[in-house]
Scaffold this motif. Sequence first.
Motif, mmCIF file in Angstrom:
data_model
loop_
_atom_site.group_PDB
_atom_site.id
_atom_site.type_symbol
_atom_site.label_atom_id
_atom_site.label_comp_id
_atom_site.label_asym_id
_atom_site.label_seq_id
_atom_site.Cartn_x
_atom_site.Cartn_y
_atom_site.Cartn_z
ATOM 1 N N ASP A 14 -3.839 -8.334 -4.772
ATOM 2 C CA ASP A 14 -4.909 -8.030 -3.991
ATOM 3 C C ASP A 14 -4.499 -7.501 -2.723
ATOM 4 O O ASP A 14 -5.203 -7.450 -1.687
ATOM 5 N N LYS A 15 -3.092 -7.041 -2.607
ATOM 6 C CA LYS A 15 -2.786 -6.057 -1.388
ATOM 7 C C LYS A 15 -1.965 -5.056 -1.956
ATOM 8 O O LYS A 15 -1.634 -4.932 -3.098
ATOM 9 N N PHE A 16 -1.856 -3.901 -1.042
ATOM 10 C CA PHE A 16 -1.179 -2.726 -1.449
ATOM 11 C C PHE A 16 -0.429 -2.233 -0.068
ATOM 12 O O PHE A 16 -0.668 -2.730 0.960
ATOM 13 N N PHE A 17 0.224 -1.016 -0.380
ATOM 14 C CA PHE A 17 0.946 -0.296 0.761
ATOM 15 C C PHE A 17 0.288 1.146 0.946
ATOM 16 O O PHE A 17 -0.136 1.809 0.026
ATOM 17 N N ASN A 18 0.034 1.324 2.179
ATOM 18 C CA ASN A 18 -0.443 2.568 2.503
ATOM 19 C C ASN A 18 0.818 3.313 3.144
ATOM 20 O O ASN A 18 1.396 2.903 4.158
ATOM 21 N N CYS A 19 1.425 4.282 2.230
ATOM 22 C CA CYS A 19 2.707 4.826 2.985
ATOM 23 C C CYS A 19 2.483 6.136 3.674
ATOM 24 O O CYS A 19 1.718 7.221 3.244
ATOM 25 N N VAL A 20 2.914 6.149 5.008
ATOM 26 C CA VAL A 20 2.800 7.600 5.703
ATOM 27 C C VAL A 20 4.385 7.970 6.121
ATOM 28 O O VAL A 20 5.106 7.158 6.864
#
Length: 232
Positions: free
Chosen positions: A109-115
Amino acid sequence: MPNMVISLLPFLLVALTGVSGQFKCPQGTGYFPDLEQCDLYYECSKGNYEEKLCPDGLVFDDSDPNHERCDIPANVECGDRTALQEAKPSKGCPRANGYYRHEDPEICDKFFNCVDGTPVELPCPPGLIYDDTSSTCAWPEASKRKCDHSKRDVLDDGFSCPEGDVAGPDGRKLPHPTFAHPDDCQKFYICRNGVQPQKGSCSGKTVYNEEIFKCDEPANVPGCENYFNGKS
């Protein structure tokens, strides 16, 4: 919310120096895709072109030659343009940009936003899991991802939302069921979407009534009639 869509901020585009000898501009000006590589494209003007490359993890959206745009693969139909630039991975980010599942396989239920190679951990709304195919949060039954849903959040006092639906006084399923506190008549628990626990408290001189799932007069709740006696 079966189809949650996460808003995307526009990504900067990266230009490459050098020109491929194989590409030929169509008539007119605009932005055109490479025939083989989905994150490679060309800016054409008067028969001349400049080769450009999307940031790692993004691909070129060729839906409108008048607009220069790179987006996440879930939002672009690459078709036969299957090749991609070499990945630039970092901890938590398989590629420098985009949305990716959490590095802990048990955390759905969590994820990564990669920038630019920097991961930012983001939560899905209660009850949803991160879906790789759509790069969004989705209901488990609508996702092809297999997750262990037995792990539930636990509050600091040990409460976690019980499994199964809860019916209200009218017999209908409660979307956010509430539960009585075991030791305090005025306190209760809220389960957002049935899975996310949260503490609650009745206001004024009321106590929680588990028969009607809301705060009520103490006289209507057995065992809580004298809760406020002696309290200022």
